[in-house]
Enzyme design. Structure first.
Site, PDB file in Angstrom:
ATOM      1  N   ASP A 133       0.850  -1.187   0.000  1.00  0.00           N
ATOM      2  CA  ASP A 133       0.000   0.000   0.000  1.00  0.00           C
ATOM      3  C   ASP A 133       0.888   1.240   0.000  1.00  0.00           C
ATOM      4  OD1 ASP A 133      -2.425  -1.364   0.007  1.00  0.00           O
ATOM      5  OD2 ASP A 133      -2.618  -1.341   2.183  1.00  0.00           O
ATOM      6  N   ASP A 149      -6.989  -1.321  -4.687  1.00  0.00           N
ATOM      7  CA  ASP A 149      -8.068  -0.930  -3.768  1.00  0.00           C
ATOM      8  C   ASP A 149      -8.975   0.109  -4.421  1.00  0.00           C
ATOM      9  OD1 ASP A 149      -6.889  -2.559  -1.811  1.00  0.00           O
ATOM     10  OD2 ASP A 149      -5.786  -0.899  -0.922  1.00  0.00           O
TER      11      ASP A 149
END
Length: 179
Positions: A133, A149
Site C-alpha cells: 500500500d 483498492d
C-alpha cells in the site's frame, strides 16, 4: 433463409467474442498498472518512508498491509485468497451473463474493475504474504491504500449507485439464475 440465420449467428458470436477480448485485455492492463505501481514503490522507497506530493494533504507512503482495510483480519491470508477467488468466479459468471445478453455495460465495466483489484491484491498476497500500500491522504488520516483498492472501491460504488438509482428490476433479470 438458413444462410441468413447462419450469418447472423456468426456476427453475434464475433460481437460476443470481441466483448470478451476487450474485457480480458482491460483486466490484464488494469492488473499491470497496479503491479507496476507497486514495483515502482518497492524499488524506489524504503519501507515506511514517505514522499509528500501536497504538503500535509497527500503523500506516497510505503507500507506492507498484512490485513484488509484498516489492517483488519491481519495475517488471514487464506481467507483473503478464498474471497478473491470467489469474487473472481462470481464476477466471471455475471460478466458472461451480461456480455452474452449485451446488457448492463456499466455493470460489466464495474465487474472488470472489481476483479482486477481483487487479482492485483491477490498477486501480492500469494507472492509476498501481504499487500503493498502507498497512497495516503494525510489531511484526513485515511488508511494507506493502493491502486487495486481504488479499482474495487470505484467498481463497487458505481455498482451500488447503478443498482439503486438507474437499473430497473427487469434490467437485472439477466443476472438471475432462474430459467
Amino acid at each position: 433463409m438458413n444462410k441468413l440465420v447462419s450469418d447472423s449467428n456468426l456476427i453475434t458470436k464475433k460481437k460476443i467474442a470481441s466483448r470478451f477480448l476487450l474485457a480480458i485485455l482491460s483486466f490484464v492492463v488494469l492488473i499491470a498498472i497496479d503491479q507496476v505501481s507497486k514495483y515502482l514503490i518497492v524499488s524506489r522507497m524504503e519501507l515506511y518512508s514517505s514522499i509528500p506530493l501536497i504538503k500535509n494533504v497527500f503523500e506516497i507512503h510505503y507500507i506492507q498491509n498484512h490485513g484488509a482495510a484498516w489492517g483488519l483480519l491481519e495475517n488471514q491470508q487464506l481467507l483473503f485468497i478464498i474471497c478473491a477467488i470467489g469474487a473472481c468466479i462470481l464476477g466471471t459468471i455475471y460478466y458472461i451473463k451480461c456480455a452474452c445478453a449485451n446488457q448492463l455495460k456499466i455493470l460489466r465495466v464495474c465487474i472488470i474493475l472489481i476483479m482486477s483489484g481483487a487479482v492485483g491484491n491477490l498477486i501480492d498476497r500469494i507472492r509476498l504474504q501481504y499487500v503493498i500500500d502507498f497512497i495516503y491522504f494525510k489531511l484526513i488520516d485515511f488508511p494507506v491504500f493502493n491502486i487495486a483498492d481504488c479499482y474495487v472501491t470505484i467498481g463497487f460504488f458505481i455498482t451500488v449507485i447503478m443498482i439503486l438509482f438507474f437499473y430497473k428490476e427487469e434490467d437485472l433479470e439477466v443476472l438471475s439464475f432462474k430459467k
